[in-house]
Design a protein around this motif. Structure first.
Motif, PDB file in Angstrom:
ATOM      1  N   HIS A  85      28.656  61.536  30.140  1.00 29.88           N
ATOM      2  CA  HIS A  85      29.338  63.209  30.146  1.00 29.88           C
ATOM      3  C   HIS A  85      29.758  63.699  29.368  1.00 29.88           C
ATOM      4  O   HIS A  85      30.135  62.620  28.599  1.00 29.88           O
ATOM      5  N   VAL A  86      30.310  65.051  29.314  1.00 25.99           N
ATOM      6  CA  VAL A  86      30.168  65.692  27.748  1.00 25.99           C
ATOM      7  C   VAL A  86      31.419  66.657  28.418  1.00 25.99           C
ATOM      8  O   VAL A  86      31.664  67.203  29.722  1.00 25.99           O
ATOM      9  N   VAL A  87      32.054  67.186  27.273  1.00 27.23           N
ATOM     10  CA  VAL A  87      32.967  67.689  28.037  1.00 27.23           C
ATOM     11  C   VAL A  87      33.182  68.814  26.533  1.00 27.23           C
ATOM     12  O   VAL A  87      33.031  68.517  25.524  1.00 27.23           O
ATOM     13  N   SER A  88      33.905  69.872  27.119  1.00 28.78           N
ATOM     14  CA  SER A  88      33.430  70.854  25.938  1.00 28.78           C
ATOM     15  C   SER A  88      34.694  72.069  26.297  1.00 28.78           C
ATOM     16  O   SER A  88      35.084  72.317  27.339  1.00 28.78           O
ATOM     17  N   VAL A  89      35.288  72.625  25.358  1.00 23.67           N
ATOM     18  CA  VAL A  89      36.834  73.182  25.281  1.00 23.67           C
ATOM     19  C   VAL A  89      36.610  75.070  24.778  1.00 23.67           C
ATOM     20  O   VAL A  89      35.873  74.693  23.312  1.00 23.67           O
ATOM     21  N   ASP A  90      37.769  75.566  25.130  1.00 30.60           N
ATOM     22  CA  ASP A  90      37.387  77.558  24.358  1.00 30.60           C
ATOM     23  C   ASP A  90      37.720  78.025  24.092  1.00 30.60           C
ATOM     24  O   ASP A  90      39.142  77.223  24.596  1.00 30.60           O
ATOM     25  N   GLN A  91      37.757  78.975  23.693  1.00 24.77           N
ATOM     26  CA  GLN A  91      39.099  79.826  23.235  1.00 24.77           C
ATOM     27  C   GLN A  91      40.187  80.429  24.348  1.00 24.77           C
ATOM     28  O   GLN A  91      40.657  80.816  24.433  1.00 24.77           O
ATOM     29  N   GLY A  92      38.796  80.172  25.542  1.00 25.29           N
ATOM     30  CA  GLY A  92      39.597  81.039  26.850  1.00 25.29           C
ATOM     31  C   GLY A  92      40.911  79.848  27.546  1.00 25.29           C
ATOM     32  O   GLY A  92      40.631  80.142  29.565  1.00 25.29           O
ATOM     33  N   ARG A  93      41.808  78.515  27.025  1.00 27.11           N
ATOM     34  CA  ARG A  93      42.180  77.280  27.269  1.00 27.11           C
ATOM     35  C   ARG A  93      41.130  76.726  28.254  1.00 27.11           C
ATOM     36  O   ARG A  93      42.320  76.127  29.840  1.00 27.11           O
ATOM     37  N   LYS A  94      39.473  77.248  28.944  1.00 23.80           N
ATOM     38  CA  LYS A  94      39.337  75.885  29.897  1.00 23.80           C
ATOM     39  C   LYS A  94      38.314  74.830  29.366  1.00 23.80           C
ATOM     40  O   LYS A  94      38.189  74.850  27.888  1.00 23.80           O
ATOM     41  N   VAL A  95      38.637  73.862  30.462  1.00 24.93           N
ATOM     42  CA  VAL A  95      38.188  72.351  29.760  1.00 24.93           C
ATOM     43  C   VAL A  95      37.433  72.193  30.936  1.00 24.93           C
ATOM     44  O   VAL A  95      37.499  72.309  32.196  1.00 24.93           O
ATOM     45  N   VAL A  96      35.834  72.138  30.691  1.00 21.44           N
ATOM     46  CA  VAL A  96      34.735  71.986  31.545  1.00 21.44           C
ATOM     47  C   VAL A  96      34.056  70.603  31.173  1.00 21.44           C
ATOM     48  O   VAL A  96      34.301  69.976  29.886  1.00 21.44           O
ATOM     49  N   LEU A  97      33.910  69.757  32.662  1.00 17.86           N
ATOM     50  CA  LEU A  97      33.443  68.250  32.584  1.00 17.86           C
ATOM     51  C   LEU A  97      32.032  68.974  32.841  1.00 17.86           C
ATOM     52  O   LEU A  97      31.554  68.957  33.859  1.00 17.86           O
ATOM     53  N   TRP A  98      30.869  68.293  32.127  1.00 13.99           N
ATOM     54  CA  TRP A  98      29.399  67.992  32.301  1.00 13.99           C
ATOM     55  C   TRP A  98      28.880  66.898  32.566  1.00 13.99           C
ATOM     56  O   TRP A  98      29.271  65.829  31.824  1.00 13.99           O
ATOM     57  N   HIS A  99      28.113  66.496  33.695  1.00 19.31           N
ATOM     58  CA  HIS A  99      27.543  65.424  34.188  1.00 19.31           C
ATOM     59  C   HIS A  99      25.541  65.813  34.141  1.00 19.31           C
ATOM     60  O   HIS A  99      25.352  67.049  34.658  1.00 19.31           O
TER      61      HIS A  99
END
Length: 602
Positions: free
Chosen positions: A588-602
């Motif tokens: 898994h990879v996780v990314s976070v941004d300046q717009g409050r989002k947390v995204v889990l990638w697979h």
């Protein structure tokens, strides 16, 4: 008139102003009447004088014959002096009466003028009186209306008071209900705490049992391997049949068996080589004053990482910008920190992020985070010129590491237990003894520090002056400086500690070979742009790939060996990506941004 206590008491103010008006009118009448009382007798006296004057005028009128005879007698001169006086006396009286008449006429005219004037004044006063009476009637009507309005307002006030009393009773009932619910909530929280403690204890017992089973299994495997090796040692074989792979990926050279080697020597040497793949501890040096029992056990990592292809879960995890993200050593626990001064812990379950816990008490925005290798503590750098330490399972901060004079931009655990390193914009890097919350060493690094990483006995820092500096933990001086183009925003150290990945504001990623302290690869891509001074890039767990987020919300993945762009992931991010993390299992990879989002990638 009714007294104050009578039913007519509300009209008492009206009676007061009525009496006042009546008194004013009576006073005016008395004043004007006194003036007329003086005028009327004067007028009557004038009339009496006019009548007397008229009588005298009639007496003075003489017939013409009498007057002529009187004149003849005067011409004869037969009368004496006293007789002539009697004749002239009526004439003088006539003159006097004429003068008096004229004077009285003047006085009468003046009196008539005064009468006219007083009559006009009386008419004016009469009109004023009528006007005031009209105003009085209007005021009385207004008073009646005001009394009606007052009565209506009184009725409304009584209704409002009744409503307020009912609402007060309802509010008291709600307060009592809230108190009961708070008591029930406290009981439920206590029960939940007890359940959590029992769950933790059960998990701890289960983990201990699992560790015991694994230890028994490992001892059985070692015993089995040892027996197989003993049996193999009794046979005449070549060592080239045994694959020996070292940790750096190179294969040992095949060594033929010498005639003089005994089976005992062969057994001990071969056993040592076979034990290497089963040991999770890497062959690393120890820091100054450290002992092997004081070091964390190395984290096992995957052999081959998987490149993410799609977003599995998207969450608005924080109230504002998300600045940092990192995985725990077990790859199932994730931490995110943002500008809302909160750290959220998440469980990665079935391709979804489930909320685990919220760590509170940070004094400022979170800039950097790190799990210790045991996964039991979280260290975070904040804007309030300090780093803070939390224990997983406790919501409040355990320790605050104060001493920096500007915001802390990097906070990392060292491999030695109870040791940590922080970097700040105050141009210093500090080493900390977490057992005593004490700064054991301060390094002046000459420029803003944006990130730090720690090796066995080395600290590497990236700076605003476009340089990467290497510091020996056992010495006070900088041992190596590598210049790069652009301000350094992040550093990532491979698990074998042989390669360093840097991200900089010139929109490139660089791989540095630490064996020769030179740049080995430079990664670029069309569309990739480093959005801020705290944009983070990472290696994959097997060091095969480099991962970074761009200002356009995309994730870029490069192959470290070939230097080619392996993949570009366009997904849910609508703002610049601040940080990325790749779990140790490589799935898994996780990314976070300046717009409050947390995204889990697979």
């Amino acid at each position: 008139m009714a007294g104050p206590g009578s039913p007519g008491a509300p009209c008492a103010p009206a009676a007061v102003w009525k009496r006042h008006i009546v008194r004013q009118l009576r006073h005016r009448d008395r004043t004007q009447k006194a003036l007329f009382l003086e005028l009327v007798p004067a007028y009557n006296h004038l009339l009496e004088k006019a009548e007397l004057l008229a009588k005298f005028s009639e007496k003075l009128k003489l017939e013409p014959d009498d007057v002529a005879s009187t004149q003849n007698q005067d011409s004869r001169g037969e009368f004496s002096g006293p007789v002539s006086d009697q004749v002239s006396s009526p004439a003088s009286l006539k003159v006097k009466w004429q003068e008096e008449e004229q004077r009285l006429q003047l006085v009468c005219g003046e009196m008539a003028y005064q009468v006219v004037k007083k009559s006009a004044a009386l008419d004016t006063l009469q009109s004023q009186l009528e006007e005031r009476q009209g105003r009085l009637e209007a005021l009385q009507a207004c008073v009646v209306r005001l009394q009606e309005a007052r009565a209506q307002q009184s009725r409304q006030l009584e209704e409002r008071q009744a409503e307020n009393a009912a609402q007060r009773e309802a509010y008291q009932a709600l307060l009592e209900q809230a108190a009961h619910q708070e008591a029930a909530l406290r009981r439920l929280q206590e029960e939940a705490r007890d359940l959590l403690e029992r769950l933790v204890q059960r998990k701890a017992r289960a983990a201990a049992e699992c560790n015991l089973r694994n230890e028994r299994r490992e001892r059985a495997n070692q015993a089995r391997v040892s027996q197989e090796l003993k049996r193999a040692a009794k046979r005449t074989v070549s060592i080239s049949e045994i694959p020996n792979t070292l940790e750096d990926g190179t294969r040992d050279k095949t060594v033929p068996l010498a005639p003089g080697d005994t089976p005992e020597f062969l057994e001990s040497e071969t056993c040592e080589k076979w034990k290497r793949p089963f040991s999770f501890k890497k062959r690393r040096g120890h820091s100054v004053g450290g002992a092997p029992e004081h070091r964390y056990q190395s984290i096992p990592v995957c052999v081959s990482a998987q490149i993410p292809t799609q977003a599995q879960d998207v969450l608005d995890a924080h109230l504002s910008e998300v600045n940092a993200v990192c995985f725990g050593p077990n790859s199932s626990l994730l931490a995110t920190g943002g500008a809302d001064r909160l750290i959220h812990l998440w469980n990665v379950v079935g391709g979804r992020l489930e909320a685990n816990q919220t760590l509170e008490g940070a004094g400022g925005s979170i800039t950097s985070m790190d799990f210790d290798p045991s996964g039991s503590q979280v260290l975070a750098g904040t804007y309030n010129q300090a780093a803070q330490l939390w224990k997983v399972g406790e919501t409040q901060s355990k320790e605050t590491l104060s001493g920096h004079k500007d915001k802390v931009t990097a906070a990392k655990f060292k491999l030695t237990r109870h040791q940590a390193v922080t970097g700040s914009r105050d141009r210093t890097v500090k080493e900390w003894d977490l057992g005593r919350a004490y700064c054991s060493r301060t390094i002046n690094v000459l420029s803003y520090c944006n990130d730090v990483v720690c090796g066995d006995h080395i600290i590497i820092s990236g700076h605003n002056d476009q340089k990467i500096r290497f510091w020996d933990s056992r010495g006070p001086h900088c041992i190596q400086v590598i210049p790069v183009q652009g301000r350094v925003t992040s550093l990532s150290l491979s698990h074998d500690q042989l390669h360093l990945l840097s991200c900089s504001r010139d929109n490139t990623l660089k791989v540095i070979d630490l064996r020769i302290n030179n740049i080995r690869q430079v990664f670029r891509a069309d569309g990739f742009k480093c959005s801020s001074d705290w944009t983070k890039a990472v290696f994959s767990p097997d060091r095969s790939y480099a991962l970074a987020g761009s200002s356009d919300g995309a994730l870029y993945i490069w192959d470290v060996d070939t230097g080619k762009l392996e993949s570009s992931l366009q997904g849910p991010h609508c703002a610049a990506v601040n940080a990325v993390a790749w779990c140790f299992s490589g799935n898994h990879v996780v990314s976070v941004d300046q717009g409050r989002k947390v995204v889990l990638w697979h």
